[in-house]
Scaffold this motif. Sequence first.
Motif, PDB file in Angstrom:
ATOM      1  N   MET A   1       0.827  -1.205   0.000  1.00  0.00           N
ATOM      2  CA  MET A   1       0.000   0.000   0.000  1.00  0.00           C
ATOM      3  C   MET A   1       0.861   1.253   0.000  1.00  0.00           C
ATOM      4  O   MET A   1       0.529   2.249  -0.663  1.00  0.00           O
TER       5      MET A   1
ATOM      6  N   SER B   1       2.283   1.621  -3.648  1.00  0.00           N
ATOM      7  CA  SER B   1       1.266   2.017  -4.623  1.00  0.00           C
ATOM      8  C   SER B   1       0.798   3.444  -4.399  1.00  0.00           C
ATOM      9  O   SER B   1       0.601   4.200  -5.362  1.00  0.00           O
ATOM     10  N   ASN B   2       0.632   3.849  -3.148  1.00  0.00           N
ATOM     11  CA  ASN B   2       0.163   5.209  -2.883  1.00  0.00           C
ATOM     12  C   ASN B   2       1.213   6.244  -3.245  1.00  0.00           C
ATOM     13  O   ASN B   2       0.884   7.297  -3.801  1.00  0.00           O
TER      14      ASN B   2
ATOM     15  N   ALA C   1      -0.168   8.208  -6.300  1.00  0.00           N
ATOM     16  CA  ALA C   1      -0.565   9.540  -5.837  1.00  0.00           C
ATOM     17  C   ALA C   1       0.349  10.620  -6.409  1.00  0.00           C
ATOM     18  O   ALA C   1      -0.102  11.731  -6.702  1.00  0.00           O
TER      19      ALA C   1
ATOM     20  N   THR D   1      -7.550   0.505  -1.134  1.00  0.00           N
ATOM     21  CA  THR D   1      -6.716   1.612  -0.647  1.00  0.00           C
ATOM     22  C   THR D   1      -5.388   1.682  -1.395  1.00  0.00           C
ATOM     23  O   THR D   1      -4.412   2.218  -0.879  1.00  0.00           O
TER      24      THR D   1
ATOM     25  N   ILE E   1      -4.764   3.522  -3.759  1.00  0.00           N
ATOM     26  CA  ILE E   1      -4.553   4.967  -3.855  1.00  0.00           C
ATOM     27  C   ILE E   1      -5.735   5.643  -3.173  1.00  0.00           C
ATOM     28  O   ILE E   1      -6.879   5.252  -3.383  1.00  0.00           O
ATOM     29  N   THR E   2      -5.457   6.617  -2.325  1.00  0.00           N
ATOM     30  CA  THR E   2      -6.508   7.295  -1.575  1.00  0.00           C
ATOM     31  C   THR E   2      -6.569   8.773  -1.962  1.00  0.00           C
ATOM     32  O   THR E   2      -5.579   9.358  -2.401  1.00  0.00           O
TER      33      THR E   2
ATOM     34  N   ASN F   1      -4.180  11.335  -0.189  1.00  0.00           N
ATOM     35  CA  ASN F   1      -2.792  11.285  -0.650  1.00  0.00           C
ATOM     36  C   ASN F   1      -2.626  11.970  -2.004  1.00  0.00           C
ATOM     37  O   ASN F   1      -1.605  12.615  -2.263  1.00  0.00           O
TER      38      ASN F   1
ATOM     39  N   VAL G   1       3.110  10.831   2.949  1.00  0.00           N
ATOM     40  CA  VAL G   1       2.146   9.900   2.345  1.00  0.00           C
ATOM     41  C   VAL G   1       2.493   8.462   2.702  1.00  0.00           C
ATOM     42  O   VAL G   1       1.621   7.661   3.040  1.00  0.00           O
TER      43      VAL G   1
ATOM     44  N   SER H   1       0.101   6.104   4.935  1.00  0.00           N
ATOM     45  CA  SER H   1      -0.432   4.901   4.287  1.00  0.00           C
ATOM     46  C   SER H   1      -0.095   3.652   5.090  1.00  0.00           C
ATOM     47  O   SER H   1      -0.922   2.743   5.223  1.00  0.00           O
TER      48      SER H   1
END
Length: 289
Positions: free
Chosen positions: A95, A98-99, A103, A160, A162-163, A166, A211, A215
Amino acid sequence: MSKTLMKRSSSRSFNKPSLPNMVLRYVLLILMMIISVGPFLLQLSLSLKSKYEDVYAFPPKFIPEHPTFENYAEVARNIPVFDYTWHSLLVSVVMVVSNVILATMAGYALAAMRFRFRGVILALILSTLMLPGEVTLTSQYLTVKALGAANTLVGVFLPTAITAINVLLMATAVRSIPPAVLDAATIDGASTLQQLRYVVWPNVRGMAMVVALMSFIQAWDDFLWPLVVLSDPKKYTLTVGMQYLQSSFGTNPRVVAAGTVIALIPIIILFAASQKMFFRGVQEGGVKG
């Protein structure tokens, strides 16, 4: 000359507060420390107490009379704590990666690129922040189930990956880059990926650290979604596995406290190791944004 002296004296008085103000500041800091750190110390003390000590005594005793690690051994005997920790760590790391990547790319697109309906897309992203997670829980589960990812760690990670928060944080960081720098890179023939790598990334690394840490904490502490999407106890994450302690050892708060401390240790270590970069990223985002 007199005005200059007055300005210097006023700045000195601001930088060096009076004794009552200093006392008030330290009192407030101590009070905040007690409120924030006190429950953790109480849980740590409780996890080290033997079964012969009264855990309901008032006022509570922070120093155990007969400290023992038997409660931690009891946790390890009743649940596969290392497997659950590995599952949580795996989901959290994926996570984070990826974020940070997605993001950053989405933030760059919203902040630096010009395209139709950009305002609409930004409004949609902002609108998702107003909805509590429980509202979209059913739709998320149906989507994950349709993708064949139910009862898997991939299903835990997907919603989650990507949120919205972020994306907005990275977009704010990208806006701090002077447009002339990005225009110069475009004139020099740099592609979008090259701009992201050589121009954008060096300027947003501080916010990317924020971030990443947010995360990781979100993934590590998440309980409701893994509980919904996972049905096989062998695939549980640590937070869901610890719920077994609460149900099985509800009459023995020492074991429950030991499980809580085990779940908190990785976050404490991570934050202690990265707090300088975290606060630097927050400061850069606050100043430049």
